[in-house]
Design a protein around this motif. Structure first.
Motif, PDB file in Angstrom:
ATOM      1  N   LYS B   6       0.863  -1.192   0.000  1.00 23.36           N
ATOM      2  CA  LYS B   6       0.000   0.000   0.000  1.00 23.36           C
ATOM      3  C   LYS B   6       0.894   1.234   0.000  1.00 23.36           C
ATOM      4  O   LYS B   6       1.794   1.338   0.842  1.00 23.36           O
ATOM      5  N   TYR B   8       0.788   5.539  -0.085  1.00 23.66           N
ATOM      6  CA  TYR B   8      -0.139   6.652   0.152  1.00 23.66           C
ATOM      7  C   TYR B   8       0.515   8.006  -0.098  1.00 23.66           C
ATOM      8  O   TYR B   8       1.728   8.122  -0.216  1.00 23.66           O
ATOM      9  N   ALA B   9      -0.340   9.005  -0.105  1.00 26.22           N
ATOM     10  CA  ALA B   9       0.063  10.409  -0.325  1.00 26.22           C
ATOM     11  C   ALA B   9       0.904  10.478  -1.601  1.00 26.22           C
ATOM     12  O   ALA B   9       0.525   9.868  -2.609  1.00 26.22           O
ATOM     13  N   LYS B  20      -4.638   2.783  -8.161  1.00 29.07           N
ATOM     14  CA  LYS B  20      -4.630   4.165  -7.660  1.00 29.07           C
ATOM     15  C   LYS B  20      -5.889   4.529  -6.874  1.00 29.07           C
ATOM     16  O   LYS B  20      -5.841   5.391  -6.000  1.00 29.07           O
ATOM     17  N   ARG B  21      -7.011   3.900  -7.168  1.00 26.88           N
ATOM     18  CA  ARG B  21      -8.247   4.258  -6.447  1.00 26.88           C
ATOM     19  C   ARG B  21      -8.394   3.503  -5.131  1.00 26.88           C
ATOM     20  O   ARG B  21      -9.332   3.748  -4.374  1.00 26.88           O
ATOM     21  N   THR B  22      -7.478   2.583  -4.883  1.00 27.17           N
ATOM     22  CA  THR B  22      -7.551   1.855  -3.607  1.00 27.17           C
ATOM     23  C   THR B  22      -6.274   2.013  -2.793  1.00 27.17           C
ATOM     24  O   THR B  22      -6.265   1.734  -1.599  1.00 27.17           O
ATOM     25  N   ASN B  23      -5.221   2.432  -3.448  1.00 27.76           N
ATOM     26  CA  ASN B  23      -3.873   2.495  -2.851  1.00 27.76           C
ATOM     27  C   ASN B  23      -3.333   1.105  -2.488  1.00 27.76           C
ATOM     28  O   ASN B  23      -2.315   0.997  -1.811  1.00 27.76           O
TER      29      ASN B  23
END
Lengths: 615, 84
Positions: B6, B8-9, B20-23
């Motif tokens: 995963k 993020y940011a 990209k929509r769930t990370n």
């Protein structure tokens, strides 16, 4: 000297406005803003006073660095005895109001008594008057600010005001300035409302010219701004993602209070996170986030400006909400979302806009809805009583309950009492997730042990901003500590509490401390203010402010038993995540904390502590 | 074995489009793969690899190269971030 050395004292009962000199001996011991205003309040009111009576006072206070070129130097605080808790209340706001008040030549405004009819205070430098506000009563924050600017024919007038919730006595009503910056917690807006004070409108053209050592101040503030710019958190993380970047972090470590603290992870967290605010919506192909925004003098710019989907069910017939407006911050997104199991990002944006529009604290409000939904699922509250079916996860219930609370209608009046009184009314006081009557923010005390102690001992009721040990326990700032252990946490919490008490008294934003230590703030104070502002003095001052607030609360009737967490956090273990099987170790931490503080077993500063701190 | 990465940011830029929509980026890796191996394999900039969690537990920088992943582990990484 940084201070203007002038206080404006306004007696609403007598309708008088008088100027008086700032007590400079106190300024040297309590600095400004939170510390100095609390000193005035504690010296002038009986701590046992009814917070909503004319005998309570409410103070708008700047710090010595408010209005200066120091980064983030735009803060002001509202200090009073809080109606939600009965404890000291001190709520801090950014935006542009604080600097404007300083530019008008005032360090502080002390409001006393109660007006016989609605008024607002108009300040244009030395020209100060109480004006009739009958036509503003019943108006929202947004309408009030617009109307006052229009009446003054000056778009640069800054307005700090209450919405309908403050008028209606919602116990967590806020005071809002610049449309969506708020002195948000503890019900300071209800105190203003109880006094028939709708707003303070201020226009200042005097500037802040009385810096002790201007050349040195310019040099040191420039150096410190460079630190903020070059730091990855304050230079990139916060401006790009805002506070909402924490949503996935806190969920991943299993510290996300979910469904009234029944769970510690929320399956919908990703959908309401900073990352989700950045990406195009499936409905209209546009991202909710429009831009970031800075408060006065701020070089971080963490504020969110967002646009709701105009076809969302909440606003499809309300164009006034379609424009850019204050966006979701982490604590609001948690309280309106995770605490209720709601994962509809635009429903949360709508609810946060209503909190801004009518001035109420989204943390206490959202957490209260969490209790309502639990009571509904238990069958204690019914659809008939609430006005809608309200199971966990219902965005429609959340937005409906936000609307009726904003307007003070029906069950919204009960919600306006906060979770403690609401849960007591329905026979389940154990379901209020609060300390001293104020609801928790967005970190579970079972999974971040230091935050449990932070909440239990916070002088204004449960609050993250009194000692944000998340910095250390989760984010590794300044050093990483283990969130799952109680070991070392009393000392960590005390250190954060004392340092934060100083920062909150300067006029600067506590978010600078993600990059600055107190030793970065010290030379800025030293250059701005005459006299000695050594680290030793500041360390002692932080402790003095904390103990002064504690003494006020002790005198108001708070004791050891009030420094506690709800039974749920002490007996119902976290079900998943790193903290699985853990409860809060609050009972173990409190005695050590009292020892470190120099307090007796009942939580009262000992005579030796009082003497050492010069209280 | 199967693990999930995963990001993020700003590290989200290193995710494939479908993640990209769930990370969340599920992947097969060889037994014995460490946290450090995955960070290197996906060329994550060292200055942005700040908060590293395996199943929610913090992995300090000194342990990352030696920390082996096991079946179904979730490795989550953030650049320096803060809020409140």
């Amino acid at each position: 000297m940084a201070w203007t050395r002038k206080i404006l004292r306004v007696n609403l009962t007598d309708r008088t406005c008088t100027s008086e000199p700032l007590n400079m001996d106190w300024a040297h011991d309590y600095l400004g803003q939170r510390g100095l205003a609390t000193k005035y309040l504690a010296s002038e009111i009986d701590p046992k006073v009814d917070p909503l009576s004319p005998d309570n006072k409410i103070i708008w206070a700047t710090g010595p660095l408010t209005g200066t070129m120091a980064s983030t130097g735009g803060r002001y605080s509202v200090v009073t005895k809080g109606p939600l808790t009965g404890a000291i209340a001190c709520s801090n706001s950014g935006g542009y109001f604080g600097a404007e008040l300083k530019f008008a030549g005032w360090d502080m405004v002390i409001i006393e008594g109660r007006a016989s009819s609605p008024v607002y205070l108009s300040i244009e430098n030395d020209k100060v008057e109480l004006r009739d506000a009958s036509h503003l009563w019943g108006k929202t924050v947004w309408e009030t600010e617009g109307q006052i600017k229009s009446e003054h024919q000056d778009p640069q007038v800054r307005v700090s005001c209450i919405g309908r919730t403050g008028e209606n006595g919602v116990l967590y009503a806020a005071i809002v300035n610049d449309l969506h910056r708020a002195a948000g917690r503890s019900g300071v807006g209800a105190v203003a409302g109880s006094k028939n004070l709708k707003a303070i409108a201020v226009r200042g053209t005097l500037g802040v010219g009385n810096i002790a050592n201007p050349k040195e101040f310019m040099k040191v503030t420039f150096e410190k701004k460079k630190i903020l710019k070059e730091n990855a958190v304050t230079g990139q993380g916060l401006p790009t993602y805002g506070t909402q970047v924490l949503m996935n972090v806190i969920n991943e470590i299993g510290a996300m209070p979910t469904r009234n603290h029944k769970d510690v992870q929320f399956e919908g967290a990703r959908k309401i996170s900073a990352e989700a605010m950045h990406e195009p919506r499936e409905s209209d192909g546009k991202a909710q986030l429009i831009n970031n925004q800075a408060c006065f003098g701020c070089t971080i710019a963490c504020g969110r400006i967002s646009k709701i989907d105009a076809t969302h069910y909440t606003v499809v017939n309300s164009p006034k909400y379609w424009g850019a407006s204050g966006g979701l911050e982490y604590e609001a997104a948690w309280a309106l979302g995770c605490a209720n199991g709601v994962d509809d990002l635009d429903a949360l944006q709508y609810a946060t806009m209503l909190c801004n529009e009518d001035g109420f604290d989204p943390i206490s409000f959202g957490a209260t809805i969490g209790a309502v939904m639990e009571l509904y699922e238990m069958g204690v509250l019914t659809k008939e009583e609430i006005g809608i079916e309200a199971p966990f996860g219902s965005a429609k219930a959340l937005t409906y309950l936000t609307e009726i609370t904003a307007r003070g209608e029906g069950f919204g009046k009960i919600i306006g009492l906060g979770s403690k009184r609401l849960c007591e009314k329905y026979g389940h006081p154990e379901l209020s997730m609060s300390v001293k009557g104020q609801e928790f923010p967005a970190y579970d005390a079972r999974a971040v042990q230091g935050m449990g102690l932070t909440y239990a001992t916070s002088n204004r009721g449960a609050c993250h901003l009194r000692s944000y040990t998340i910095s250390s326990e989760v984010l590794g700032i300044p050093v990483k500590t283990d969130p799952l252990t109680t070991e070392g946490k009393p000392a960590l919490v005390k250190a954060f509490q004392d340092a934060t008490a100083v920062v909150d008294s300067t006029g600067l934003c506590v978010f600078t401390t993600f990059a600055w230590a107190l030793s970065d703030i010290q030379p800025q104070l030293q250059a701005a203010c005459e006299g000695d502002w050594s680290m030793e003095k500041l360390d002692l001052m932080g402790e003095r402010i904390w103990n002064m607030e504690r003494q006020f609360n002790n005198a108001a009737g708070f004791t050891r038993k009030d420094d506690d967490l709800p039974a749920r956090l002490k007996t119902e273990a976290a079900k998943v995540g790193p903290a699985k099987g853990l409860v809060s170790g609050i009972d173990k931490m409190i005695p050590e904390y009292y020892d470190l503080r120099g307090w007796d077993p009942e939580g009262r500063p000992t005579a030796e502590t009082v003497a050492r701190l010069g209280l | 074995m199967r693990v999930t990465l995963k990001l993020y940011a700003s590290l989200s830029d290193h995710l494939p489009d479908e993640a990209k929509r769930t990370n969340e980026w599920p992947m097969e890796v060889a037994d014995g793969t460490t946290v450090g191996d995955l960070i290197d394999r996906h060329q994550l900039p060292k200055r942005l690899v700040h908060l590293v969690l395996v199943n929610g537990h913090y992995i300090p920088p000194a342990s990352r190269d030696a920390h082996p992943l096991v079946e179904n582990d979730v490795l989550a990484i953030w650049p320096p971030v803060a809020g409140g």
